[in-house]
Design an enzyme around this catalytic site. Structure first.
Site, PDB file in Angstrom:
ATOM      1  N   HIS B  65       0.822  -1.206   0.000  1.00  0.00           N
ATOM      2  CA  HIS B  65       0.000   0.000   0.000  1.00  0.00           C
ATOM      3  C   HIS B  65       0.861   1.263   0.000  1.00  0.00           C
ATOM      4  O   HIS B  65       0.588   2.234  -0.708  1.00  0.00           O
ATOM      5  CB  HIS B  65      -0.920  -0.049   1.230  1.00  0.00           C
ATOM      6  CG  HIS B  65      -1.691   1.211   1.455  1.00  0.00           C
ATOM      7  ND1 HIS B  65      -1.365   2.122   2.426  1.00  0.00           N
ATOM      8  CD2 HIS B  65      -2.767   1.717   0.810  1.00  0.00           C
ATOM      9  CE1 HIS B  65      -2.211   3.130   2.380  1.00  0.00           C
ATOM     10  NE2 HIS B  65      -3.077   2.908   1.416  1.00  0.00           N
ATOM     11  N   GLU B  68       2.200   1.799  -3.392  1.00  0.00           N
ATOM     12  CA  GLU B  68       1.157   2.355  -4.267  1.00  0.00           C
ATOM     13  C   GLU B  68       1.117   3.886  -4.134  1.00  0.00           C
ATOM     14  O   GLU B  68       1.085   4.600  -5.129  1.00  0.00           O
ATOM     15  CB  GLU B  68      -0.199   1.735  -3.876  1.00  0.00           C
ATOM     16  CG  GLU B  68      -1.400   2.325  -4.582  1.00  0.00           C
ATOM     17  CD  GLU B  68      -2.512   2.697  -3.614  1.00  0.00           C
ATOM     18  OE1 GLU B  68      -2.823   3.899  -3.518  1.00  0.00           O
ATOM     19  OE2 GLU B  68      -3.038   1.792  -2.938  1.00  0.00           O
ATOM     20  N   HIS B  69       1.154   4.391  -2.905  1.00  0.00           N
ATOM     21  CA  HIS B  69       1.161   5.851  -2.732  1.00  0.00           C
ATOM     22  C   HIS B  69       2.399   6.470  -3.375  1.00  0.00           C
ATOM     23  O   HIS B  69       2.314   7.484  -4.053  1.00  0.00           O
ATOM     24  CB  HIS B  69       1.201   6.200  -1.236  1.00  0.00           C
ATOM     25  CG  HIS B  69      -0.143   6.294  -0.603  1.00  0.00           C
ATOM     26  ND1 HIS B  69      -0.560   7.403   0.077  1.00  0.00           N
ATOM     27  CD2 HIS B  69      -1.169   5.412  -0.547  1.00  0.00           C
ATOM     28  CE1 HIS B  69      -1.789   7.206   0.549  1.00  0.00           C
ATOM     29  NE2 HIS B  69      -2.174   6.003   0.170  1.00  0.00           N
ATOM     30  N   GLU B 140      -4.051   8.171   7.372  1.00  0.00           N
ATOM     31  CA  GLU B 140      -5.018   7.267   6.738  1.00  0.00           C
ATOM     32  C   GLU B 140      -5.287   6.077   7.668  1.00  0.00           C
ATOM     33  O   GLU B 140      -6.426   5.644   7.835  1.00  0.00           O
ATOM     34  CB  GLU B 140      -4.473   6.785   5.385  1.00  0.00           C
ATOM     35  CG  GLU B 140      -5.465   5.919   4.618  1.00  0.00           C
ATOM     36  CD  GLU B 140      -4.916   5.387   3.293  1.00  0.00           C
ATOM     37  OE1 GLU B 140      -3.759   5.705   2.941  1.00  0.00           O
ATOM     38  OE2 GLU B 140      -5.640   4.633   2.624  1.00  0.00           O
TER      39      GLU B 140
END
Lengths: 434, 424
Positions: B65, B68-69, B140
């Site tokens: 994840h 991905e950012h 997040e």
């Protein structure tokens, strides 16, 4: 190819028909438009849920759901929407196109008839909506009202508008409040239902491959029992241009959460006197409504303050909200930056790149919405409520011609009205309470 | 390039495997404004232990994840902004087993496609940018930790699994992402973002030849190795613990019930089991099922109740849940109904009706470019053709449902996860 036809089919009842063969399903919605009102709100919210419990011909969920299953999994879902100070309730049905059905099943006519049945011929007891259904759905409605707090992001926005517009009808939640919901009886709901049916303006929307004449016939037959007795209640919203007080009002709730929510409410001001919706959309995209916006690039990316900081505009009411999830200890830094970015726009600090990116975002979102049945439905419905006569394609073309000057002009009229903090129990919050 | 026509659903799909190992699918859709590109790697939150240069490597929770950012950073700036300024709406997601980058655009599609292929294949990380991202993702994570749906789901995974990485959040924890460095990201990119481990799916009114031309022009020429990964030893079919419970700021208890299912082993079995599992869950607990109707009418559950079959990271399970004032009672009734389904099989009328409804849902899902592309990519990674779903479903029988229920809805092996209100 997309063909749009709009016509009045009964008194105060319009059908908007988008003919396109690109989708594999058809969408049909019926909306009753009533004034948003504190007393009526929970009744409006409750009504479609009770009606979906059973009709005269399909008196319980088992029979109603079975009828839908037989139509290849057609759906009828309740719609409860707040558009400015209008409360819009009804149903949206979607069902597969005849092309994909083995024989000539006439799914359109059957689904439209079922939709009409749900709206107009509920199962009753002694002339009233059934008490067990009203009670059961009342409990569900109260649970749903209470469950608003489960999603902190949308809860913070709801609370902001509730507090900011406490003296305006817009402050009423689309589900209404718990106390008034609890008072609803089969008698009061049945009366409300009857007056809503006869007094509300009705908007019907269809999108799919059928010929508009066939759709009109199916809808007219399904709605034959709709009482149309007199002039319908007008569709209006009272737009307040200025902030309620000179200094922004500050509200705080404390909850046991890890992350705080900072939510800021604004009045759009003078631009609402004769709103240029295309320019408003571009303004919002440039300020906080897109990933090239000032808020995304500065508050999130540059300062790394939060996971989200975004703005939204409610165009019918002329209000804007910025919502952001930040550490409770960092409210002040985030708030200063959010307001500083708006000030920059007021001063005309909008680069060519920012303007172009914002326009592209708006145009893409309009055109991409036209590719989704539900997106089309919402877009045409919004246009109707706002009495916008132009097509989505024309709206996109207008967005393309918006100038930096127009955006700055909108920004300059924006007034800060209220700030709402949803803060953690143990830290933060105190520093902000004036 | 191969062309396949699926007459039953009126779709046409082009595909080609390029020299570098990348497979490209193009689903032609006419009459739409938008075009949609979906570039995905068979790499998700669960892929934490893998082989690199002959050695097994363990990486912290949350790398897929995080990566991905960070992929959106380019040497010249940020691809997210570049795509948006060019009229595309880009985004990305990381699930347990897939990371995907996608955009839709009305204009300049070809140019945007090249930007997409370029930023996903060229890593650019610096210690400063990694540190900055730790702040954003940290927020997040904090945000999702406040979400009861998230808590109840991972609670169930922890109650079901002993060590499978499904137990842990895809995004990791604030502590685990603090261990991530630019080097970690480069290693993972090297292993999982090579073209052999990826797929490109495009939907819209496009020329398939132009899509493969763009992929050939931008992407690396050489195929990489297919990554080897390890999810740990096989899990027992019994739950790790029967129950998970926590208290949060919620208004009404939120619950999720689950049971481990026997994971399918090869290609088309994944699709078959997914369709059988979905239909079985519909029959057991969907909106037309006797169980749902009874519980709804008694006010025990509301409209938020749903049921599903899931597969990821070598593990499969059935789950169902929603909101209820009395989750334990729902759990009892659910176990009973599952036991009945396994023992007696589905009612024939209900089976036929819900199969028909599911066929309609399959068609409806073909309106969504997102769903089409995601399903195509997922099918490719698991070795099946997602467009065959209608014919595979058509062949499903009552006996398939009974067998599925007997194997995978074992009332004695079920777990319950509950989030209770704080002040109750």
């Amino acid at each position: 190819m997309q063909e749009v036809l709009r016509k009045q089919i009964m008194p105060d009842t319009h059908l908007t028909c988008v003919k396109t063969d690109k989708f594999k399903t058809c969408t049909l919605s019926v909306n009753l438009i009533a004034p948003l009102d504190r007393e009526a709100a929970p009744k409006n919210a409750l009504l479609p849920k009770v009606l979906l419990r059973g009709t005269a011909a399909h008196p319980d969920m088992a029979q109603l759901n079975a009828a839908l299953d037989e139509l290849y999994g057609a759906r009828i879902v309740p719609l409860i929407r707040k558009k400015g100070e209008n409360h819009c309730v009804g149903f949206l049905a979607d069902f597969i196109d005849d092309d994909f059905v083995p024989a000539d099943e006439r799914i359109l006519e059957k689904t439209a008839a079922l939709l009409g049945e749900v709206l107009l011929s509920p199962t009753t007891h002694g002339g009233l909506l059934r008490a067990d259904y009203v009670d059961g759905e009342k409990k569900n409605l109260i649970d749903e009202i209470r469950a608003g707090i489960n999603d902190k992001r949308s809860y913070a926005l709801d609370r902001l508008f509730e507090l900011m517009c406490d003296k305006e009808r817009f402050g009423v939640h689309k589900l209404g409040d718990e106390a008034r919901a609890a008072e609803i009886t089969p008698m009061s709901l049945t009366r409300h239902y009857q007056s809503l049916l006869s007094g509300a303006r009705v908007e019907v929307f269809y999108c799919g491959a059928h010929d508009p004449a066939r759709v009109e016939a199916a809808v007219l037959s399904a709605l034959a029992a709709l009482p149309r007795s007199g002039p319908a209640t007008p569709v209006t919203t009272d737009v307040r241009l200025e902030a309620v007080t000179k200094e922004p009002r500050v509200f705080t709730d404390k909850l046991d959460v890890n992350q705080g929510k900072l939510t800021i409410g604004f009045r759009l001001g003078k631009s609402m006197l004769s709103p240029n919706y295309a320019a408003l959309m571009v303004f919002n995209a440039a300020y906080g409504g897109s990933v090239t916006s000032k808020l995304f690039l500065n508050v999130r990316e540059k300062l790394s303050l939060c996971y989200y900081a975004s703005s939204l505009i409610e165009k019918h009411k002329g209000v804007m909200a910025v919502s952001s999830g930040v550490e409770c200890t960092k409210f002040e830094v985030a708030q200063n930056e959010i307001l500083a970015q708006l000030d920059a726009m007021k001063k005309g600090d909008i680069s060519d790149w920012e303007l172009l990116s914002a326009k592209r975002a708006v145009i893409t979102s309009i055109k991409a919405n036209m590719d989704k049945p539900a997106g089309l439905e919402e877009m045409f419905f919004d246009q109707t409520i706002a009495s916008i006569k132009i097509t989505p394609d024309e709206l996109a073309a207008l967005a393309d011609s918006v100038t930096a000057g127009e955006i700055s002009e909108i920004a300059s009229g924006v007034e800060l009205d209220s700030i709402y903090y949803l803060t953690c129990l143990d830290n933060g919050g105190d520093a902000h309470e004036n | 390039m191969k062309t396949k026509c699926y007459d039953r659903i009126g779709e046409q799909v082009y595909s080609e495997k390029l020299e570098n190992g990348l497979t490209v699918f193009v689903v032609r859709k006419q009459g739409y404004n938008k075009k949609y590109a979906f570039f995905a790697t068979d790499y998700g939150g669960a892929d934490r232990r893998f082989k690199l240069g002959g050695r097994w490597l363990d990486t912290p929770m949350g790398v897929a994840h995080f990566l991905e950012h960070k992929m959106f950073d380019t040497e010249d700036g940020n691809a997210l902004a570049e795509l948006s300024a060019n009229g595309a709406s880009p985004n990305a997601f990381t699930s347990t087993d897939i990371t995907a980058y996608f955009f839709e655009s009305i204009e300049k599609f070809q140019e945007n496609l090249e930007i997409l292929l370029s930023f996903v294949s060229i890593p650019y990380f610096t210690p400063e940018s990694v540190q900055k991202e730790q702040g954003i993702i940290g927020q997040e994570i904090r945000m999702t930790e406040d979400e009861p749906d998230y808590a109840v789901y991972y609670g169930l995974m922890k109650a079901l699994y002993k060590h499978n990485p499904l137990r842990d959040s895809v995004a990791g924890t604030v502590e685990s992402i603090a261990e991530i460095t630019a080097d970690t990201l480069y290693s993972c990119h090297k292993v999982f973002y090579n073209p052999s481990n990826m797929v490109l799916v495009v939907a819209g009114d496009v020329d398939p030849e132009q899509i493969t031309a763009a992929a050939r022009k931008i992407l690396p020429k050489e195929p990489g190795e297919l990554p080897q990964r390890d999810y740990g030893p096989a899990e027992a079919m019994t739950p790790e613990s029967g129950r998970f419970e926590a208290r949060m700021e919620v208004s009404i208890p939120i619950f999720l019930m689950g049971c481990k299912a026997i994971p399918p082993v090869k290609d088309i079995d994944f699709l078959r089991q997914e369709l059988i599992g979905t239909l079985a869950m519909d029959i057991l607990a969907g909106r037309s099922s006797p169980l749902f109707l009874k519980m709804y009418e008694e006010g025990l559950i509301n409209n938020n109740f749903s049921a599903a079959y899931e597969y990821a990271a070598g593990a499969a399970c059935t789950i169902a849940g929603g909101e209820s004032a009395n989750p334990d009672r729902v759990f009892e009734l659910y176990k009973q109904a599952a036991g009945d389904l396994a023992a007696k099989g589905p009612d024939p009328e209900l089976f036929n009706r819900l199969k028909k409804a599911m066929q309609g849902r399959q068609l409806r899902s073909l309106n969504s470019f997102e769903t089409i592309c995601y399903n195509t990519a997922r099918g490719y990674f698991r070795g099946y053709d997602a467009f065959q779903a209608p014919e595979v479903l058509a062949a499903v029988t009552r006996e398939d449902i009974t067998a599925f229920a007997r194997d995978n809805l074992r009332s004695g092996d079920m777990a319950l996860s509950v989030i209770l209100p704080k002040n109750a």
